[in-house]
Enzyme design. Structure first.
Site, PDB file in Angstrom:
ATOM      1  N   GLY A  49       0.982  -1.969  -2.311  1.00 12.91           N
ATOM      2  CA  GLY A  49      -0.086  -2.515  -1.485  1.00 12.91           C
ATOM      3  C   GLY A  49       0.559  -3.500  -0.532  1.00 12.91           C
ATOM      4  CB  CYS A  81       5.943  -0.256  -3.161  1.00 18.36           C
ATOM      5  SG  CYS A  81       6.406  -0.371  -1.431  1.00 18.36           S
ATOM      6  CG  HIS A 174       4.241   4.216  -3.193  1.00 18.60           C
ATOM      7  ND1 HIS A 174       3.146   3.422  -3.463  1.00 18.60           N
ATOM      8  CD2 HIS A 174       4.898   3.631  -2.185  1.00 18.60           C
ATOM      9  CE1 HIS A 174       3.146   2.394  -2.632  1.00 18.60           C
ATOM     10  NE2 HIS A 174       4.193   2.488  -1.842  1.00 18.60           N
ATOM     11  CD  GLU A 176       1.892   4.915  -6.546  1.00 16.54           C
ATOM     12  OE1 GLU A 176       3.015   4.887  -7.102  1.00 16.54           O
ATOM     13  OE2 GLU A 176       1.630   4.276  -5.511  1.00 16.54           O
TER      14      GLU A 176
HETATM   15  N1  GLN Z   1       5.385  -3.680   2.875  1.00 17.46           N
HETATM   16  C1  GLN Z   1       4.654  -4.084   1.691  1.00 17.46           C
HETATM   17  C2  GLN Z   1       5.028  -5.523   1.291  1.00 17.46           C
HETATM   18  O1  GLN Z   1       6.029  -6.029   1.726  1.00 17.46           O
HETATM   19  C3  GLN Z   1       4.893  -3.148   0.539  1.00 17.46           C
HETATM   20  C4  GLN Z   1       4.409  -1.758   0.897  1.00 17.46           C
HETATM   21  C5  GLN Z   1       3.925  -0.943  -0.264  1.00 17.46           C
HETATM   22  O2  GLN Z   1       3.628  -1.453  -1.340  1.00 17.46           O
HETATM   23  N2  GLN Z   1       3.760   0.315   0.001  1.00 17.46           N
HETATM   24  O3  GLN Z   1       4.302  -6.099   0.564  1.00 17.46           O
END
Ligand code: GLN
Length: 191
Positions: A49, A81, A174, A176
């Site tokens: 996220g 992520c 990811h 998932e």
């Molecule tokens: N760019 C997001 C961050 O730095 C991470 C992206 C993701 O979770 N897909 O929080």
């Protein structure tokens, strides 16, 4: 047989896809928004996220210490992520307050704006039965300077993309979103 209850932090981000991945491996996903939601969970997922938004939510909901205590109790935790960023000991490039549960530095958005998202297979020689795993990256961080207690399980183009420190797993991609249950299985494999 009772189902294994696995929490998914639901402040923001990818709850639904992780929930579906957990159902596919026979676990019961549980939405985590409050400390009491952690009761009776066997494991926890911190989804992707926006780590800035999620970290603000963690502060607002007073969840930093309960999540740390959950992980330090030995129960498995997977951060993907943004979730991996939150697990890191240190965050670079617009730092956010992290949980400091994996001895690694996370550099946010490290693939640059030209490469927003891409998929790539792990380099040959991946550990833990992850050979051939295909990884989906979305505005992904890079992990660097893993400490001595950190095992690099998989790399893409030489860079660590999945690391493990004890009961904690951090993935910059990811799992998932790929139709491959191996990373979620790994979360539950330790016991
Ligand atoms: N760019 C997001 C961050 O730095 C991470 C992206 C993701 O979770 N897909 O929080």
């Amino acid at each position: 047989m009772t189902q294994r209850r696995v929490g998914v932090l639901a402040i923001q981000g990818d709850f639904e896809a992780h929930a579906a991945a957990l159902v596919r491996i026979g676990a019961e996903p549980v939405r985590v928004l409050h400390e009491k939601d952690l009761d009776g969970l066997e494991a926890l997922v911190l989804p992707g996220g926006e780590s800035t938004t999620i970290s603000k939510g963690l502060a607002r909901l007073a969840l930093y210490e309960p999540l740390r205590a959950f992980a330090l109790s030995g129960r498995p935790v997977l951060g993907t992520c943004a979730g991996a960023i939150l697990l890191a000991r240190e965050v670079e490039n617009h730092p956010v307050r992290s949980l400091g549960l994996v001895d690694v530095v996370a550099v946010r958005n490290a693939y640059g704006t030209q490469v927003d998202s891409f998929a790539a297979p792990v380099d040959p020689g991946a550990g833990a039965g992850l050979e051939g795993l295909r990884c989906v990256f979305i505005r992904a961080p890079r992990l660097r300077d893993p400490g001595p207690g950190v095992e690099v399980l998989a790399r893409v183009d030489g860079a660590p993309v999945l690391v493990r420190e004890g009961n904690r797993l951090a993935a910059t991609f990811h799992p998932e979103l790929a139709d491959d249950p191996r990373v979620h299985r790994l979360l539950l494999a330790g016991d």
